[in-house]
Motif scaffolding. Structure first.
Motif, PDB file in Angstrom:
ATOM      1  N   ARG A   1      -6.415   6.646  -5.974  1.00 35.82           N
ATOM      2  CA  ARG A   1      -6.455   5.339  -5.789  1.00 35.82           C
ATOM      3  C   ARG A   1      -5.721   5.070  -7.274  1.00 35.82           C
ATOM      4  NH1 ARG A   1     -12.040   6.251  -3.318  1.00 35.82           N
ATOM      5  NH2 ARG A   1     -11.200   4.767  -1.472  1.00 35.82           N
TER       6      ARG A   1
ATOM      7  N   GLU B   1      -2.065  -0.830  -3.398  1.00 39.55           N
ATOM      8  CA  GLU B   1      -3.363  -0.800  -2.652  1.00 39.55           C
ATOM      9  C   GLU B   1      -3.447   1.423  -2.030  1.00 39.55           C
ATOM     10  OE1 GLU B   1      -6.744  -1.614   0.367  1.00 39.55           O
ATOM     11  OE2 GLU B   1      -4.931  -2.336   0.356  1.00 39.55           O
ATOM     12  N   ALA B   2      -3.963   1.857  -1.729  1.00 40.11           N
ATOM     13  CA  ALA B   2      -4.573   3.298  -1.775  1.00 40.11           C
ATOM     14  C   ALA B   2      -4.829   3.420   0.031  1.00 40.11           C
ATOM     15  CB  ALA B   2      -4.868   4.199  -2.461  1.00 40.11           C
TER      16      ALA B   2
ATOM     17  N   ALA C   1      -1.959   4.576  -6.735  1.00 35.61           N
ATOM     18  CA  ALA C   1      -1.343   3.950  -6.211  1.00 35.61           C
ATOM     19  C   ALA C   1      -1.650   2.308  -7.261  1.00 35.61           C
ATOM     20  CB  ALA C   1      -2.747   3.185  -4.839  1.00 35.61           C
ATOM     21  N   LYS C   2      -2.140   2.198  -7.971  1.00 37.17           N
ATOM     22  CA  LYS C   2      -2.494   0.983  -8.772  1.00 37.17           C
ATOM     23  C   LYS C   2      -1.607   1.195  -9.721  1.00 37.17           C
ATOM     24  CE  LYS C   2      -6.438  -0.612 -11.810  1.00 37.17           C
ATOM     25  NZ  LYS C   2      -7.708  -0.688 -12.542  1.00 37.17           N
TER      26      LYS C   2
ATOM     27  N   ILE D   1      -9.197  11.506  -4.033  1.00 45.98           N
ATOM     28  CA  ILE D   1      -9.085  10.370  -3.751  1.00 45.98           C
ATOM     29  C   ILE D   1      -8.976   9.554  -4.398  1.00 45.98           C
ATOM     30  CG2 ILE D   1     -10.251   8.682  -1.570  1.00 45.98           C
ATOM     31  CD1 ILE D   1      -9.291  11.447  -0.280  1.00 45.98           C
ATOM     32  N   ASP D   2     -10.067  10.205  -5.494  1.00 48.67           N
ATOM     33  CA  ASP D   2      -9.774   9.456  -7.116  1.00 48.67           C
ATOM     34  C   ASP D   2      -8.909   8.956  -7.349  1.00 48.67           C
ATOM     35  OD1 ASP D   2     -12.174   8.385  -6.824  1.00 48.67           O
ATOM     36  OD2 ASP D   2     -13.476   8.865  -8.112  1.00 48.67           O
TER      37      ASP D   2
ATOM     38  N   TYR E   1       0.903  -1.112   0.202  1.00 49.96           N
ATOM     39  CA  TYR E   1       0.176   0.141   0.463  1.00 49.96           C
ATOM     40  C   TYR E   1       1.009   1.286   0.356  1.00 49.96           C
ATOM     41  CZ  TYR E   1       0.899   0.280   5.299  1.00 49.96           C
ATOM     42  OH  TYR E   1       1.903   0.064   6.080  1.00 49.96           O
TER      43      TYR E   1
END
Length: 250
Positions: A59, A68-69, A62-63, A55-56, A30
């Motif tokens: 994510r 993972e976020a 991170a992807k 936030i999106d 993460y």
């Protein structure tokens, strides 16, 4: 000599420990993000769930990095100290990239360029920055808007608050003449509060970026991820999702 050798060993051990503490664990599954979930549409809390453009985006980044976020929401003024103290890996929370901040932190490339908005009683419109002289203005502590007001509108009387929810409450209670905030937030707060309206009064040349500890190994990787999201159209799709096709969003 033994005492000197002991001091060298202790110093070396401390230095090695410090170095490892400042290198993100590559095996972690993460990336730990700090945010302040009080600034829709970038980050906000809805029924216990953190949502928003930032936030999106976190994510998606991170992807891209196979992670993972994870998120910690905190006061805006606590976000950068959380990086310094290794509580989190990255901060994403409408953080404007400034030369002062870059002295102490790494920043990603900008992913959004902000506009500055005045939010006011619809019956008492304010259309330009020149109208702010002598007005009482609510603004978020530590924000670019606070710095801008102090530099550009020295005759304004500032009410500095912890977040824009408090600023809007002060406006609705009649304690201030207007609130200055990001243009995207100005639109959202105006829509959610009947009787309020907003107008763009300035554009910023400095963009929003993700903040990291100085010389973080993640900085380059996050910039790579942002470049990929720009090239494959995901960043544009995300902006349309949260901001629509509006002229003030850049």
């Amino acid at each position: 000599m033994k005492q000197l050798f002991k001091i060298i060993l202790i110093t070396s051990a401390f230095f090695i420990s410090w170095c490892y503490a400042n290198i993100p664990d590559e095996n972690k599954e993460y990336i730990h993000f700090a945010t302040s979930a009080e600034y829709p549409p970038f980050e906000y809390n809805e029924h216990g769930e953190i949502k928003g453009f930032d936030i999106d985006l976190a994510r998606l980044i991170a992807k891209q990095l196979g992670k993972e976020a994870l998120f910690d929401s905190m006061q805006f003024s606590s976000i950068l100290p959380a990086i310094s103290s290794n509580q989190v890996d990255v901060a994403i929370s409408t953080l404007t990239i400034t030369e002062q901040r870059k002295k102490n932190f790494d920043f990603s490339e900008p992913y959004f360029f902000e506009s500055l908005a005045a939010v006011f009683d619809a019956k008492k419109p304010i259309k330009t920055a020149t109208e702010l002289d002598g007005k009482t203005v609510a603004v978020q502590l530590g924000s670019t808007m606070e710095l801008w007001l102090k530099a550009k509108v020295p005759l304004a009387k500032l009410l500095v608050v912890d977040n824009n929810n408090q600023a809007i409450a002060a406006l609705k209670a009649g304690h201030v003449d207007l609130v200055v905030m990001d243009g995207a937030q100005g639109a959202v707060f105006s829509q959610k509060n009947p009787g309020l309206a907003f107008a763009i009064i300035s554009q910023s040349k400095e963009g929003y970026g993700l903040a990291l500890k100085k010389n973080s190994v993640l900085t380059y990787k996050i910039n790579q991820a942002l470049h990929t999201l720009e090239q494959n159209g995901e960043l544009t799709k995300l902006k349309k999702k949260w901001f629509g096709d509006v002229t003030w969003k850049n």
